[in-house]
Write a protein that holds these residues in place. Structure first.
Motif, PDB file in Angstrom:
ATOM      1  N   ARG A  31       0.834  -1.205   0.000  1.00 49.49           N
ATOM      2  CA  ARG A  31       0.000   0.000   0.000  1.00 49.49           C
ATOM      3  C   ARG A  31       0.869   1.256   0.000  1.00 49.49           C
ATOM      4  NH1 ARG A  31      -3.829   2.778  -1.962  1.00 49.49           N
ATOM      5  NH2 ARG A  31      -4.919   4.101  -0.502  1.00 49.49           N
ATOM      6  N   GLU A  34       1.967   1.752  -3.506  1.00 44.13           N
ATOM      7  CA  GLU A  34       0.849   2.277  -4.313  1.00 44.13           C
ATOM      8  C   GLU A  34       0.701   3.781  -4.151  1.00 44.13           C
ATOM      9  OE1 GLU A  34      -2.859   0.476  -3.246  1.00 44.13           O
ATOM     10  OE2 GLU A  34      -2.355  -1.451  -4.158  1.00 44.13           O
ATOM     11  N   LEU A  35       0.967   4.257  -2.938  1.00 46.54           N
ATOM     12  CA  LEU A  35       0.822   5.676  -2.637  1.00 46.54           C
ATOM     13  C   LEU A  35       2.072   6.484  -3.008  1.00 46.54           C
ATOM     14  CD1 LEU A  35      -0.976   5.342   0.809  1.00 46.54           C
ATOM     15  CD2 LEU A  35      -1.985   6.143  -1.345  1.00 46.54           C
ATOM     16  N   GLU A 145      -6.475   3.263   7.178  1.00 51.53           N
ATOM     17  CA  GLU A 145      -5.542   4.071   6.407  1.00 51.53           C
ATOM     18  C   GLU A 145      -6.248   4.934   5.379  1.00 51.53           C
ATOM     19  OE1 GLU A 145      -4.139   4.361   2.839  1.00 51.53           O
ATOM     20  OE2 GLU A 145      -4.913   2.353   2.741  1.00 51.53           O
ATOM     21  N   ARG A 146      -7.452   4.586   5.018  1.00 49.98           N
ATOM     22  CA  ARG A 146      -8.211   5.391   4.049  1.00 49.98           C
ATOM     23  C   ARG A 146      -9.201   6.346   4.729  1.00 49.98           C
ATOM     24  NH1 ARG A 146      -7.204   0.441   1.521  1.00 49.98           N
ATOM     25  NH2 ARG A 146      -6.371   0.637  -0.581  1.00 49.98           N
ATOM     26  N   ALA A 149      -9.589  10.077   3.328  1.00 49.97           N
ATOM     27  CA  ALA A 149     -10.331  10.163   2.064  1.00 49.97           C
ATOM     28  C   ALA A 149     -11.815   9.910   2.294  1.00 49.97           C
ATOM     29  CB  ALA A 149      -9.773   9.180   1.043  1.00 49.97           C
ATOM     30  N   GLN A 150     -12.137   8.946   3.128  1.00 50.95           N
ATOM     31  CA  GLN A 150     -13.537   8.634   3.414  1.00 50.95           C
ATOM     32  C   GLN A 150     -14.220   9.797   4.138  1.00 50.95           C
ATOM     33  OE1 GLN A 150     -12.941   5.034   5.610  1.00 50.95           O
ATOM     34  NE2 GLN A 150     -13.067   3.736   3.791  1.00 50.95           N
ATOM     35  N   ALA A 160     -16.093   7.595  -1.364  1.00 47.56           N
ATOM     36  CA  ALA A 160     -14.700   7.141  -1.306  1.00 47.56           C
ATOM     37  C   ALA A 160     -14.615   5.834  -0.550  1.00 47.56           C
ATOM     38  CB  ALA A 160     -13.820   8.194  -0.638  1.00 47.56           C
ATOM     39  N   GLY A 161     -15.649   5.064  -0.592  1.00 44.47           N
ATOM     40  CA  GLY A 161     -15.659   3.788   0.105  1.00 44.47           C
ATOM     41  C   GLY A 161     -16.363   3.922   1.454  1.00 44.47           C
ATOM     42  N   ARG A 164     -14.782   1.957   7.724  1.00 42.17           N
ATOM     43  CA  ARG A 164     -14.448   0.664   8.315  1.00 42.17           C
ATOM     44  C   ARG A 164     -14.614   0.716   9.804  1.00 42.17           C
ATOM     45  NH1 ARG A 164      -8.968  -1.598   6.700  1.00 42.17           N
ATOM     46  NH2 ARG A 164      -8.110   0.417   6.889  1.00 42.17           N
TER      47      ARG A 164
END
Length: 164
Positions: A31, A34-35, A145-146, A149-150, A160-161, A164
């Motif tokens: 991850r 990816e970032l 971790e997201r 954004a969420q 944005a999902g 969690r």
């Protein structure tokens, strides 16, 4: 706040076999790549006792240095591979954001700082924070971790999902 004081806080000390630990570390490294982040260097030992570093972070927040200290501490831990359970590594992070070592050492031992850390952890738990990282936005808690954004998406009415 201290993750171990939250209802679902990951301690990393659960009965994980070596294969599970490796899978977890590989997922985090994937991850980060990816970032576009630099490769991780895991501190040894990991996990480490983060309470001393969190006391310093609490002090840093009281003097307006929370963000620079957090960035410097995470650089020490995950770019430098140094345990924040060792006071020298915490002091290096503090010095990187112009916090005087003597003041840092003194503050980390203050009962008022320890009590503020406990209070922040209890407040977070009462608001629904169950693990870290977490973001509180618009009365909702976003975990993981997201979370940023969420939370931003929720505040702006976009997707944005799911939290969690």
């Amino acid at each position: 706040m201290l993750a171990r004081g939250l209802p679902g806080g990951e301690t990393f000390e659960a009965a994980r076999c070596r294969a599970e630990q490796d899978i977890f570390r590989e997922e985090v490294a994937r991850r980060a790549a990816e970032l576009g982040l630099q490769p991780l260097r895991w501190p040894d030992p990991f996990p480490f006792d983060s309470e001393p570093a969190m006391r310093v972070a609490t002090y840093a927040a009281s003097i307006g240095r929370a963000v620079p200290f957090a960035q410097a501490a995470f650089r020490q831990a995950f770019a430098g591979g140094r345990s924040l359970g060792e006071s020298d590594n915490v002091l290096i992070a503090a010095a990187a954001c112009e916090m005087h070592p003597a003041a840092v050492l003194r503050a980390a031992e203050l009962r008022s700082v320890a009590e503020e850390l406990e209070r922040a952890t209890a407040t977070a738990a009462s608001l629904g924070v169950r693990d870290l990282p977490a973001v509180l936005a618009g009365g909702r808690v976003f975990h993981g971790e997201r979370a940023l954004a969420q939370a931003a998406a929720a505040l702006h009415g976009t997707s944005a999902g799911a939290p969690r």
